[in-house]
Design an enzyme around this catalytic site. Structure first.
Site, PDB file in Angstrom:
ATOM      1  N   GLU A 167       0.829  -1.220   0.000  1.00 35.41           N
ATOM      2  CA  GLU A 167       0.000   0.000   0.000  1.00 35.41           C
ATOM      3  C   GLU A 167       0.860   1.265   0.000  1.00 35.41           C
ATOM      4  O   GLU A 167       0.385   2.352   0.338  1.00 35.41           O
ATOM      5  CB  GLU A 167      -0.978   0.008   1.183  1.00 35.41           C
ATOM      6  CG  GLU A 167      -1.858  -1.230   1.258  1.00 35.41           C
ATOM      7  CD  GLU A 167      -2.883  -1.185   2.401  1.00 35.41           C
ATOM      8  OE1 GLU A 167      -3.531  -0.147   2.567  1.00 35.41           O
ATOM      9  OE2 GLU A 167      -3.027  -2.211   3.099  1.00 35.41           O
ATOM     10  N   LYS A 192     -11.377   0.746   5.388  1.00 34.45           N
ATOM     11  CA  LYS A 192     -12.797   1.092   5.476  1.00 34.45           C
ATOM     12  C   LYS A 192     -13.151   2.360   4.695  1.00 34.45           C
ATOM     13  O   LYS A 192     -14.317   2.679   4.543  1.00 34.45           O
ATOM     14  CB  LYS A 192     -13.201   1.309   6.944  1.00 34.45           C
ATOM     15  CG  LYS A 192     -13.235   0.036   7.751  1.00 34.45           C
ATOM     16  CD  LYS A 192     -13.639   0.319   9.186  1.00 34.45           C
ATOM     17  CE  LYS A 192     -13.389  -0.860  10.081  1.00 34.45           C
ATOM     18  NZ  LYS A 192     -12.806  -0.453  11.366  1.00 34.45           N
ATOM     19  N   HIS A 255      -9.406   1.317  19.644  1.00 34.72           N
ATOM     20  CA  HIS A 255     -10.439   0.323  19.925  1.00 34.72           C
ATOM     21  C   HIS A 255      -9.944  -0.648  20.992  1.00 34.72           C
ATOM     22  O   HIS A 255      -8.770  -0.984  21.024  1.00 34.72           O
ATOM     23  CB  HIS A 255     -10.730  -0.520  18.669  1.00 34.72           C
ATOM     24  CG  HIS A 255     -11.683   0.114  17.733  1.00 34.72           C
ATOM     25  ND1 HIS A 255     -11.695  -0.165  16.395  1.00 34.72           N
ATOM     26  CD2 HIS A 255     -12.666   1.012  17.935  1.00 34.72           C
ATOM     27  CE1 HIS A 255     -12.650   0.533  15.811  1.00 34.72           C
ATOM     28  NE2 HIS A 255     -13.248   1.262  16.720  1.00 34.72           N
ATOM     29  N   GLN A 257     -11.781  -4.316  22.618  1.00 39.30           N
ATOM     30  CA  GLN A 257     -10.699  -5.071  22.035  1.00 39.30           C
ATOM     31  C   GLN A 257     -10.485  -4.699  20.563  1.00 39.30           C
ATOM     32  O   GLN A 257     -11.464  -4.574  19.834  1.00 39.30           O
ATOM     33  CB  GLN A 257     -11.069  -6.587  22.046  1.00 39.30           C
ATOM     34  CG  GLN A 257     -11.319  -7.174  23.387  1.00 39.30           C
ATOM     35  CD  GLN A 257     -10.009  -7.400  24.137  1.00 39.30           C
ATOM     36  OE1 GLN A 257      -8.950  -7.494  23.543  1.00 39.30           O
ATOM     37  NE2 GLN A 257     -10.076  -7.426  25.429  1.00 39.30           N
ATOM     38  N   TYR A 261      -3.691  -7.024  17.310  1.00 35.66           N
ATOM     39  CA  TYR A 261      -2.957  -6.638  18.505  1.00 35.66           C
ATOM     40  C   TYR A 261      -1.552  -6.121  18.167  1.00 35.66           C
ATOM     41  O   TYR A 261      -0.553  -6.748  18.502  1.00 35.66           O
ATOM     42  CB  TYR A 261      -2.927  -7.797  19.496  1.00 35.66           C
ATOM     43  CG  TYR A 261      -4.310  -8.089  20.034  1.00 35.66           C
ATOM     44  CD1 TYR A 261      -4.810  -7.385  21.122  1.00 35.66           C
ATOM     45  CD2 TYR A 261      -5.139  -9.022  19.414  1.00 35.66           C
ATOM     46  CE1 TYR A 261      -6.089  -7.610  21.591  1.00 35.66           C
ATOM     47  CE2 TYR A 261      -6.431  -9.256  19.875  1.00 35.66           C
ATOM     48  CZ  TYR A 261      -6.888  -8.542  20.966  1.00 35.66           C
ATOM     49  OH  TYR A 261      -8.161  -8.764  21.427  1.00 35.66           O
ATOM     50  N   HIS A 262      -1.535  -5.014  17.474  1.00 35.96           N
ATOM     51  CA  HIS A 262      -0.296  -4.264  17.226  1.00 35.96           C
ATOM     52  C   HIS A 262      -0.760  -2.813  17.287  1.00 35.96           C
ATOM     53  O   HIS A 262      -1.681  -2.440  16.570  1.00 35.96           O
ATOM     54  CB  HIS A 262       0.266  -4.613  15.836  1.00 35.96           C
ATOM     55  CG  HIS A 262       1.501  -3.821  15.508  1.00 35.96           C
ATOM     56  ND1 HIS A 262       2.733  -4.411  15.388  1.00 35.96           N
ATOM     57  CD2 HIS A 262       1.686  -2.500  15.283  1.00 35.96           C
ATOM     58  CE1 HIS A 262       3.631  -3.467  15.104  1.00 35.96           C
ATOM     59  NE2 HIS A 262       3.014  -2.304  15.036  1.00 35.96           N
ATOM     60  N   HIS A 264      -2.180   0.629  17.092  1.00 36.35           N
ATOM     61  CA  HIS A 264      -2.556   1.508  15.985  1.00 36.35           C
ATOM     62  C   HIS A 264      -3.664   2.432  16.459  1.00 36.35           C
ATOM     63  O   HIS A 264      -4.399   2.102  17.389  1.00 36.35           O
ATOM     64  CB  HIS A 264      -3.036   0.683  14.786  1.00 36.35           C
ATOM     65  CG  HIS A 264      -4.182  -0.205  15.096  1.00 36.35           C
ATOM     66  ND1 HIS A 264      -4.017  -1.482  15.606  1.00 36.35           N
ATOM     67  CD2 HIS A 264      -5.525  -0.027  15.019  1.00 36.35           C
ATOM     68  CE1 HIS A 264      -5.193  -2.030  15.800  1.00 36.35           C
ATOM     69  NE2 HIS A 264      -6.137  -1.167  15.460  1.00 36.35           N
ATOM     70  N   HIS A 266      -6.969   5.018  15.153  1.00 34.29           N
ATOM     71  CA  HIS A 266      -7.894   5.351  14.068  1.00 34.29           C
ATOM     72  C   HIS A 266      -8.017   6.867  13.976  1.00 34.29           C
ATOM     73  O   HIS A 266      -8.064   7.549  15.005  1.00 34.29           O
ATOM     74  CB  HIS A 266      -9.272   4.750  14.351  1.00 34.29           C
ATOM     75  CG  HIS A 266      -9.228   3.265  14.533  1.00 34.29           C
ATOM     76  ND1 HIS A 266      -9.571   2.388  13.541  1.00 34.29           N
ATOM     77  CD2 HIS A 266      -8.864   2.499  15.589  1.00 34.29           C
ATOM     78  CE1 HIS A 266      -9.440   1.147  13.976  1.00 34.29           C
ATOM     79  NE2 HIS A 266      -9.010   1.190  15.220  1.00 34.29           N
TER      80      HIS A 266
HETATM   81  P1  M7G Z   1      -8.999  -2.537  14.941  1.00 37.01           P
HETATM   82  O1  M7G Z   1      -9.381  -1.521  15.946  1.00 37.01           O
HETATM   83  O2  M7G Z   1      -7.954  -3.530  15.332  1.00 37.01           O
HETATM   84  O3  M7G Z   1     -10.239  -3.370  14.470  1.00 37.01           O
HETATM   85  O4  M7G Z   1      -8.521  -1.736  13.675  1.00 37.01           O
HETATM   86  P2  M7G Z   1     -11.632  -2.986  13.828  1.00 37.01           P
HETATM   87  O5  M7G Z   1     -11.626  -3.708  12.501  1.00 37.01           O
HETATM   88  O6  M7G Z   1     -12.634  -3.549  14.766  1.00 37.01           O
HETATM   89  O7  M7G Z   1     -11.706  -1.508  13.688  1.00 37.01           O
HETATM   90  C1  M7G Z   1      -7.860  -2.288  12.595  1.00 37.01           C
HETATM   91  C2  M7G Z   1      -8.062  -1.353  11.431  1.00 37.01           C
HETATM   92  O8  M7G Z   1      -7.244  -1.735  10.352  1.00 37.01           O
HETATM   93  C3  M7G Z   1      -9.502  -1.392  10.909  1.00 37.01           C
HETATM   94  O9  M7G Z   1     -10.020  -0.079  10.851  1.00 37.01           O
HETATM   95  C4  M7G Z   1      -9.382  -2.042   9.544  1.00 37.01           C
HETATM   96  O10 M7G Z   1     -10.314  -1.550   8.615  1.00 37.01           O
HETATM   97  C5  M7G Z   1      -7.969  -1.702   9.143  1.00 37.01           C
HETATM   98  N1  M7G Z   1      -7.380  -2.681   8.230  1.00 37.01           N
HETATM   99  C6  M7G Z   1      -7.458  -4.022   8.342  1.00 37.01           C
HETATM  100  N2  M7G Z   1      -6.734  -4.599   7.333  1.00 37.01           N
HETATM  101  C7  M7G Z   1      -6.628  -6.020   7.141  1.00 37.01           C
HETATM  102  C8  M7G Z   1      -6.198  -3.598   6.573  1.00 37.01           C
HETATM  103  C9  M7G Z   1      -5.359  -3.578   5.417  1.00 37.01           C
HETATM  104  O11 M7G Z   1      -4.934  -4.595   4.867  1.00 37.01           O
HETATM  105  N3  M7G Z   1      -5.016  -2.336   4.951  1.00 37.01           N
HETATM  106  C10 M7G Z   1      -5.454  -1.167   5.526  1.00 37.01           C
HETATM  107  N4  M7G Z   1      -5.095  -0.020   4.967  1.00 37.01           N
HETATM  108  N5  M7G Z   1      -6.232  -1.179   6.632  1.00 37.01           N
HETATM  109  C11 M7G Z   1      -6.608  -2.376   7.153  1.00 37.01           C
END
Ligand code: M7G
Length: 346
Positions: A167, A192, A255, A257, A261-262, A264, A266
């Site tokens: 990406e 998203k 968020h 849970q 689990y690394h 990040h 939003h």
């Molecule tokens: P989270 O809070 O762990 O989970 O956030 P959630 O899905 O309940 O919000 C992980 C975030 O990473 C989410 O907003 C996902 O949409 C985003 N995400 C997940 N994947 C697999 C990817 C990806 O491959 N690329 C990008 N750009 N975002 C991703």
């Protein structure tokens, strides 16, 4: 394998969920005999004052400019309009808007393939419950679960972004040096986001340090680091989008849970309320609130805190003991779980 050919081979099994509020539908099916989850979300309207142009740097990260009229903007794009009814000063009807794959697409489609049971259950409709996660529950139930969830296979997409250039052309900001790994992070459009409408801007910042799995691992020692992170995010993103979104128009949150689990965070346009909470489970906590709380939580920070949030019955933690804990907690609080048992207060 491209998305179009995969979707073409998708064999429908059932609807996992559909939400008229968020205009999202998720389907379970299979592609070449392996489970697949496809999610479609109707895109938001384009107003005539914002339009996307390729960024100067040649990267595909969109940059937004103000402009007057666009043939795909909501009003100009009406190609068909049929009145249903009118009554006094009120009129309503249905319309067809001009669609274009680049300028005004109808829907954003996400596909997970092959999808694991975790993915399928995550999208499936489920009953929800409020639970208090105590530090003991974290140690006994959540920690072993996190260990299982941190397989290199599940974290592959994160490592691809951090180290493998995945990406890359969409990255909004990247800061990394071997000397100062702890401060390194990358910001890019979240999966998203449709990448078109700045009103629904949704980015994710992923940090390079890998010692923080979730909110629970944060303690006062991390406070200055988070303050710096918040400051950078709120400075860089408005700049990148030419101040079509301002520093105080970004909701920056975590968020718990999380799905991954690394650590990040939003980053969402405040015009898009509720986004990031659409699953109805877990909790959303503003980065600012985390920073504030670390100022008065003890040296162990969030490790010692009881966290109250919503958990779905499909979540692995539910079966691993959260279900029983919810019952115990209600009993402990003297709260009846059925009408027969609720004889009133004493
Ligand atoms: P989270 O809070 O762990 O989970 O956030 P959630 O899905 O309940 O919000 C992980 C975030 O990473 C989410 O907003 C996902 O949409 C985003 N995400 C997940 N994947 C697999 C990817 C990806 O491959 N690329 C990008 N750009 N975002 C991703």
């Amino acid at each position: 394998q491209d998305l179009a050919s995969l979707i073409g081979r998708f064999k429908y099994v059932r609807v996992l969920d559909s939400n008229p509020h968020t205009k999202v539908i998720s389907l379970l099916g299979s592609i070449d005999g392996k489970d697949a989850v496809v999610t479609a979300e109707k895109t938001h309207f384009i107003f005539d004052e914002t339009v996307r142009r390729p960024s100067q740097s040649g990267r595909s990260t969109p940059v937004f400019f103000h402009r007057e009229i666009d043939e795909y903007s909501f009003l100009n794009g009406i190609t068909d309009l049929k009145e249903l009814t009118s009554n006094d000063i009120y009129y309503w009807g249905l319309s067809v808007l001009k669609q274009h794959i680049l300028h005004n697409p109808t829907a954003k489609i996400n596909l997970i393939w092959p999808a694991s049971q975790f993915h399928i259950k995550g999208y499936d409709q489920q009953d929800l419950h409020v639970v208090r996660e105590t530090p003991e529950m974290y140690r006994n139930i959540v920690m072993p679960f996190i260990q299982e969830m941190c397989t290199s296979e599940r974290m592959k997409w994160v490592n691809n972004i951090l180290y493998e250039g995945a990406e890359d052309d969409r990255v909004v900001y990247k800061e990394y040096s071997d000397r100062n790994k702890d401060d390194g992070f990358v910001v890019l459009p979240d999966m998203k986001w449709d990448g078109i409408n700045i009103d629904s801007l949704y980015l994710v910042a992923i940090v390079y340090r890998d010692d923080i799995k979730s909110l629970r691992d944060l303690n006062p020692k991390h406070r200055d680091w988070l303050i710096r992170l918040n400051k950078k995010i709120r400075t860089i993103i408005p700049q990148h989008y030419d101040y079509n979104v301002n520093p105080d128009e970004l909701r920056v949150f975590l968020h718990y849970q999380p799905s991954y689990y690394h650590f990040h965070v939003h980053i969402v346009n405040i015009r898009h309320p509720g986004v990031g909470e659409e699953r109805g489970s877990g909790m959303t906590i503003l980065l600012e609130d985390v920073i504030e709380a670390l100022g008065f939580l003890g040296p162990e920070g969030y490790m010692k805190k009881t966290l109250t949030y919503v958990i779905g019955e499909n979540h692995d933690l539910w079966k691993r003991g959260f279900g029983e804990e919810v019952e115990k907690q209600l009993k402990h609080d003297g709260i009846a779980t059925s009408p027969e048992k609720s004889a009133g207060f004493n």
